[in-house]
Write an enzyme that holds these catalytic residues in place. Structure first.
Site, PDB file in Angstrom:
ATOM      1  CE  LYS A 259      12.058  14.480   7.104  1.00 59.35           C
ATOM      2  NZ  LYS A 259      12.785  15.041   8.245  1.00 59.35           N
ATOM      3  NE  ARG A 333      17.600   9.325  15.993  1.00 61.27           N
ATOM      4  CZ  ARG A 333      17.620  10.504  16.593  1.00 61.27           C
ATOM      5  NH1 ARG A 333      17.600  10.574  17.917  1.00 61.27           N
ATOM      6  NH2 ARG A 333      17.686  11.622  15.883  1.00 61.27           N
TER       7      ARG A 333
HETATM    8  N1  BES Z   1      16.635  12.623   7.442  1.00 59.18           N
HETATM    9  C1  BES Z   1      16.413  13.466   8.547  1.00 59.18           C
HETATM   10  C2  BES Z   1      17.573  14.433   8.841  1.00 59.18           C
HETATM   11  C3  BES Z   1      17.868  15.461   7.780  1.00 59.18           C
HETATM   12  C4  BES Z   1      17.361  16.739   7.889  1.00 59.18           C
HETATM   13  C5  BES Z   1      18.696  15.170   6.720  1.00 59.18           C
HETATM   14  C6  BES Z   1      17.667  17.687   6.934  1.00 59.18           C
HETATM   15  C7  BES Z   1      18.995  16.121   5.746  1.00 59.18           C
HETATM   16  C8  BES Z   1      18.478  17.370   5.872  1.00 59.18           C
HETATM   17  C9  BES Z   1      16.193  12.637   9.816  1.00 59.18           C
HETATM   18  O1  BES Z   1      15.615  11.383   9.627  1.00 59.18           O
HETATM   19  C10 BES Z   1      15.249  13.402  10.688  1.00 59.18           C
HETATM   20  O2  BES Z   1      14.164  13.636  10.273  1.00 59.18           O
HETATM   21  N2  BES Z   1      15.738  13.798  11.860  1.00 59.18           N
HETATM   22  C11 BES Z   1      14.978  14.541  12.772  1.00 59.18           C
HETATM   23  C12 BES Z   1      15.122  13.886  14.134  1.00 59.18           C
HETATM   24  C13 BES Z   1      14.216  14.440  15.183  1.00 59.18           C
HETATM   25  C14 BES Z   1      12.800  14.002  14.910  1.00 59.18           C
HETATM   26  C15 BES Z   1      14.683  13.947  16.511  1.00 59.18           C
HETATM   27  C16 BES Z   1      15.537  15.956  12.829  1.00 59.18           C
HETATM   28  O3  BES Z   1      16.746  16.118  12.798  1.00 59.18           O
HETATM   29  O4  BES Z   1      14.740  16.881  12.867  1.00 59.18           O
HETATM   30 ZN    ZN Z   2      13.491  11.437   9.584  1.00 64.11          ZN
END
Ligand code: BES
Ligand code: ZN
Ligand code: ZN
Length: 480
Positions: A259, A333
């Site tokens: 990230k 997931r």
């Molecule tokens: N933990 C994150 C989702 C999240 C984002 C929680 C902001 C709380 C605040 C999750 O694991 C993630 O990174 N999801 C990605 C998925 C994508 C790579 C398909 C997302 O939502 O960007």
């Molecule tokens: Zn994630």
């Protein structure tokens, strides 16, 4: 803080009066000038909240409007409760008495709930005792009512405690809460309440071939855990258990699909689903609800390392499904899929999953509600949504349309872990659905588990979203 029922206000207590109309003021211990002032301000400016500093105590007058939906009225009372708390928190007052002039217990309870929920502080890392983070002096909230049952009030206090437990876990940073310490803290809370706990370690998880949890954990220096907590009262009303599954990513760096740092901050809260489910189960046990409930908590951090899993990896999940990893940041997931397949062995009545799963859910609803999706659980979903309005932890239903499965098709494996640029919250839910064969509700709490701006009694940081919602939902299941 103590919450208790009384029949008479003592004159040394600070006092809160909930009123509906200016006529109600006649019954209050205010002098003529004060009453005149309240009437005028209420009439001219629609002012609803008044506080009088009597130096040895405070007197508050709160108008509770009787317009709009009942759930909005109740929420208004919760927020007023928090407003009063905020004033008193800056003083040395220890005792507060609360009375509803119209004796409406539902607003009385809601007011008390907002008052108590807003008292949460996460102060353990503050070394100075400046006023802003000092523990408020308030010891007792005494509720005046002849009709309210003490149990109802006790439950408000009990649920606030459970909510605080969830918030404490979520607010804790990774350097003090990894997968093992998360499991320990859950186990400790469970044992106090006669909940059976088993924490499966890495060896056990490996022997079960939980490929999703193991893949995400590959980049970590800490081992994963899979916690099973079970509340089984003597004569449960349900033959088949309710199973609660919670995402326990104790930190989400994104892994090799790292990230950007402005998106990484706050990712200590990525175990919000785990915290909610553990705290809900503890509340169920504390209230001794006559239903069989199990919580499953897969946990690990998601990091980069020499051996971290990478995009293009194909992994084999606990149920044998193969998954092509497109993005290592779609890790939740993967660990949840293993827990959901594992849940099949219980032949569950219903499985509810809570997870800070997607940025997409947060973009859709902001901080005001969770995305909910279901398979084979239409009636339960409707009940959950209704309960969400009542406790003001709201859920919006998103579709489980099969067309979204197209986005998850892989060229090399059974399925991909990412569904592309659109409908991200839905494709994540569709991914999870593949691993279920029972009635299933999925709650994406990414927008609500942790908030960056203070919001009334929800506070700042962890909110404990879902604990009150799921407890009240399960309580209804225990009434059948
Ligand atoms: N933990 C994150 C989702 C999240 C984002 C929680 C902001 C709380 C605040 C999750 O694991 C993630 O990174 N999801 C990605 C998925 C994508 C790579 C398909 C997302 O939502 O960007
Ligand atoms: Zn994630
Ligand atoms: Zn995550």
């Amino acid at each position: 803080m103590n919450l208790r029922l009384i029949t008479r206000i003592s004159i040394s207590d600070s006092q809160v009066y909930l009123v509906r109309v200016p006529g109600d003021l006649e019954k209050l211990p205010l002098d003529a000038k004060e009453k005149e002032f309240v009437k005028k301000q209420h009439r001219r400016l629609k002012q609803e909240f008044f506080s009088f500093n009597k130096f040895d105590k405070y007197i508050f007058v709160c108008f509770l409007p009787k317009t709009g939906k009942k759930s909005d009225q109740i929420e208004n009372a919760r927020q007023k409760g928090h407003k009063v708390f905020q004033v008193l928190a800056k003083t040395d007052m220890e005792n507060v008495a609360l009375k509803h002039i119209e004796e409406k217990d539902f607003e009385l309870v809601a007011f008390a709930e907002g008052f108590v929920l807003g008292s949460y502080r996460f102060n353990k890392y503050k070394t100075s005792d400046e006023y802003s983070n000092k523990k408020p002096a308030i010891k007792n909230l005494k509720v005046v009512s002849k009709t309210l049952s003490p149990i109802e009030l006790q439950q408000v206090a009990m649920l606030a405690k459970a909510n605080f437990f969830a918030r404490d876990l979520v607010n804790e940073p990774l350097n003090n809460l990894n997968a093992e310490t998360l499991a320990e803290r859950i186990a400790e809370a469970c044992k106090k309440r006669n909940v059976l706990v088993e924490v499966m370690n890495k060896t056990k998880i490996a022997s079960l071939k939980m490929g999703g949890l193991l893949a995400v954990n590959k980049g970590s220096v800490d081992p994963p855990t899979f916690t099973i907590a079970e509340w089984k009262p003597e004569k449960p009303l349900n033959k088949r258990p309710y199973v609660l599954v919670g995402k326990g990513i104790v930190y989400d760096t994104g892994g090799m699909s790292l990230k950007p740092s402005n998106y990484m901050t706050g990712m200590k809260a990525d175990m919000g689903g785990a915290a909610t489910m553990a705290a809900t189960l503890c509340a169920v046990a504390e209230a001794k609800l006559p239903i069989h409930v199990i919580a499953l908590i897969p946990a690990t951090d998601n990091r980069t390392n020499g051996n971290a899993y990478v995009p293009d990896d194909v992994i084999t999940m606990y149920d044998g499904t193969t998954v092509e990893v497109i993005n290592t940041d779609a890790e939740g997931r993967l660990i949840l899929a293993d827990a959901l397949s594992y849940a099949k062995k219980y032949d569950p009545e219903l499985v509810i999953n809570a997870a800070t799963l997607t940025g997409s859910a947060m973009r859709a609803l902001g901080t005001h509600g969770a995305v909910g999706m279901h398979t084979r659980a239409g009636i339960q979903m409707t009940k959950l949504i209704k309960t969400g309005e009542d406790v003001y932890e709201r859920v919006v239903e998103f579709p489980m349309w099969n067309e979204y499965n197209e986005q998850l098709k892989s060229n090399v494996a059974d399925v991909k872990n990412v569904g592309g640029a659109t409908a991200g919250a839905i494709t994540a839910g569709k991914f999870l659905e593949r691993f279920t064969d029972y009635p299933f509700i999925h709650l994406d709490i990414a927008g609500v588990a942790h908030i960056d701006k203070k919001d009334s009694y929800r506070g700042i940081g962890a909110t404990g979203f879902g604990v009150r919602l799921l407890f009240r939902f399960l309580q209804q299941m225990a009434e059948k």
